[in-house]
Write an enzyme that holds these catalytic residues in place. Structure first.
Site, PDB file in Angstrom:
ATOM      1  N   GLU A 179       0.811  -1.223   0.000  1.00 33.86           N
ATOM      2  CA  GLU A 179       0.000   0.000   0.000  1.00 33.86           C
ATOM      3  C   GLU A 179       0.843   1.271   0.000  1.00 33.86           C
ATOM      4  O   GLU A 179       0.592   2.200   0.762  1.00 33.86           O
ATOM      5  CB  GLU A 179      -0.962  -0.042   1.203  1.00 33.86           C
ATOM      6  N   GLU A 185      -6.430 -10.673  -1.299  1.00 33.26           N
ATOM      7  CA  GLU A 185      -7.207 -10.462  -0.068  1.00 33.26           C
ATOM      8  C   GLU A 185      -8.708 -10.403  -0.356  1.00 33.26           C
ATOM      9  O   GLU A 185      -9.432  -9.578   0.198  1.00 33.26           O
ATOM     10  CB  GLU A 185      -6.757  -9.161   0.624  1.00 33.26           C
TER      11      GLU A 185
HETATM   12  O1  9MR Z   1      -7.219  -8.243   8.671  1.00 38.76           O
HETATM   13  C1  9MR Z   1      -6.170  -7.505   9.274  1.00 38.76           C
HETATM   14  C2  9MR Z   1      -6.586  -7.058  10.661  1.00 38.76           C
HETATM   15  O2  9MR Z   1      -6.748  -8.170  11.506  1.00 38.76           O
HETATM   16  C3  9MR Z   1      -5.519  -6.107  11.228  1.00 38.76           C
HETATM   17  O3  9MR Z   1      -5.987  -5.567  12.464  1.00 38.76           O
HETATM   18  C4  9MR Z   1      -5.234  -4.979  10.244  1.00 38.76           C
HETATM   19  C5  9MR Z   1      -4.073  -4.120  10.731  1.00 38.76           C
HETATM   20  O4  9MR Z   1      -2.899  -4.873  10.802  1.00 38.76           O
HETATM   21  O5  9MR Z   1      -4.863  -5.520   8.978  1.00 38.76           O
HETATM   22  C6  9MR Z   1      -5.855  -6.305   8.389  1.00 38.76           C
HETATM   23  O6  9MR Z   1      -5.410  -6.786   7.149  1.00 38.76           O
HETATM   24  C7  9MR Z   1      -5.135  -5.805   6.155  1.00 38.76           C
HETATM   25  C8  9MR Z   1      -3.941  -6.266   5.350  1.00 38.76           C
HETATM   26  O7  9MR Z   1      -2.857  -6.547   6.197  1.00 38.76           O
HETATM   27  C9  9MR Z   1      -3.557  -5.260   4.296  1.00 38.76           C
HETATM   28  N1  9MR Z   1      -4.679  -4.928   3.451  1.00 38.76           N
HETATM   29  C10 9MR Z   1      -5.923  -4.556   4.144  1.00 38.76           C
HETATM   30  C11 9MR Z   1      -6.301  -5.638   5.163  1.00 38.76           C
HETATM   31  C12 9MR Z   1      -7.631  -5.319   5.833  1.00 38.76           C
HETATM   32  O8  9MR Z   1      -7.523  -4.128   6.545  1.00 38.76           O
END
Ligand code: 9MR
Length: 376
Positions: free
Chosen positions: A168, A281
């Protein structure tokens, strides 16, 4: 693009027809036992027959504490990715210290079950360690970034299918040149932090495919971000910065028509650059879809079906991972804001909260079956 109402109406009609011919999927609402979804009927078996890796993000606590969850992932996935366990914050309790136990548990599980593993992620503006703001300064950030990439990648070296090196890193809304996102890395390391990260990563584990992973690049009106990602990877390729794949996160919305030709041409541009594409994802949020569980699942499933059928027709799309496998642990139900108007939990994944397959499972499997076997 169809408007929302029109899309919901056609999805509903298709769902009605599907109910009659459905080979599947409605067990939880009709009380029929589900048709077999294991062994040769699993997502991973269908993926294998069509040269495709299929899997999901894994919740470390659930893997440790819920054997049925582990069994489901073993049965369905040929590739897994830790949802959080390899992020810098969770993995590094103090400067220079690493606690790999959750990530190692997933590696062992994957090895036991013959699964590949994606690494997620090395450099991100979120989930930085709590200790980060003090000790990391402009003077040492460059070395800290290099050390982190080397430490983490070398720990897992040779065992990771692909690493999300920068996650990102683009957001044109920040108004910076090249659409770069304003992140601590950009501020502390400088404009070349992305190139430096990929060059360091290649040396640290030459076997891992190096991926750039991002969201909000799927829908027609997200062209600014999509174009900035395309421009960035083009520039990287042209200047010899190592990169092998792009992750299209695919956090989709059930109340919108699925992404179409704009994303398709992005994927084809990637192919021209000799880059693989992974759906990294996928989930389909039914936040704004009214109705019964049956009606909602049909709308979600149609997005799965149409989206994956489009993506899997592209030979350079090599893997599909959903962000979780069961609605029970989806991050979307953890969000305090953005609840459904009726307060019910969302149903964005292929298995429901009781680990039963939903219509999305069958839609995903059918879409896999549309893929030409010679794309492997
Ligand atoms: O699903 C993830 C959640 O449990 C965490 O709290 C969050 C922050 O680390 O990240 C979420 O996963 C993200 C991913 O790492 C990157 N793309 C967006 C995902 C959803 O927010």
């Amino acid at each position: 693009m169809q408007n929302r109402r029109e899309f919901l109406r056609t999805a509903g009609l298709t769902a009605g027809a599907a109910l009659v011919s459905q080979r599947s999927g409605w067990a939880q609402t009709t009380n029929e036992p589900p048709k077999s979804v294991s062994g040769p009927a699993s997502l991973r078996a269908h993926g294998k027959a069509h040269g495709l890796l299929v899997g999901c993000a894994v919740n470390a606590a659930a893997l440790a504490g819920n054997p049925a969850y582990g069994a489901l992932i073993a049965e369905q996935c040929s590739i897994v990715v830790p949802e959080n366990a390899m992020k810098w914050g969770p993995i590094s309790p103090a400067p220079g210290k690493y606690d790999f136990h959750e990530a190692d548990a997933l590696m062992d599980f994957a090895q036991k079950n013959g699964q590949k593993v994606r690494g997620h992620n090395l450099i991100w503006h979120e989930e930085l360690p709590k200790w980060f703001p003090g000790p990391i300064t402009k003077a040492n950030a460059r070395q800290a970034m290099i050390d982190h990439i080397q430490t983490e990648m070398q720990h897992f070296a040779g065992r990771i299918q692909s690493w999300d090196v920068v996650n990102e890193g683009i957001d044109p809304k920040d108004g910076l040149p090249h659409g770069l996102r304003k992140t601590p890395w950009l501020e502390l390391v400088g404009d070349d932090y992305i190139d430096l990260a990929y060059k360091t990563a290649r040396r640290a584990d030459p076997k891992a495919l190096l991926t750039y992973n991002d969201y909000d690049i799927e829908y027609p009106d997200q062209e600014k971000k999509r174009d900035a990602v395309l421009a960035m990877v083009r520039r990287m390729k042209a200047s010899g910065v190592p990169i092998d794949a792009v992750g299209v996160q695919s956090h989709l919305k059930a109340d919108l028509a699925p992404p179409g030709k704009e994303l398709q041409s992005f994927v084809r541009e990637m192919a021209k650059l000799n880059l693989q594409v992974f759906v990294t994802e996928l989930d389909v949020a039914d936040r704004k879809v009214p109705g019964t569980v049956l009606e909602r699942d049909a709308v979600v499933a149609k997005v799965y079906r149409d989206y994956l059928t489009m993506m899997l027709a592209e030979p350079n799309v090599k893997a599909v991972l959903t962000w979780g496998i069961t609605d029970r642990y989806t991050w979307l139900n953890g969000q305090k804001e953005d609840k459904r108007a009726d307060g019910k939990p969302l149903r964005p994944l292929p298995f429901d909260g009781n680990l039963q397959p939903t219509a999305a499972f069958y839609a995903e499997r059918d879409a896999i079956d549309t893929r030409r076997a010679d794309f492997a």
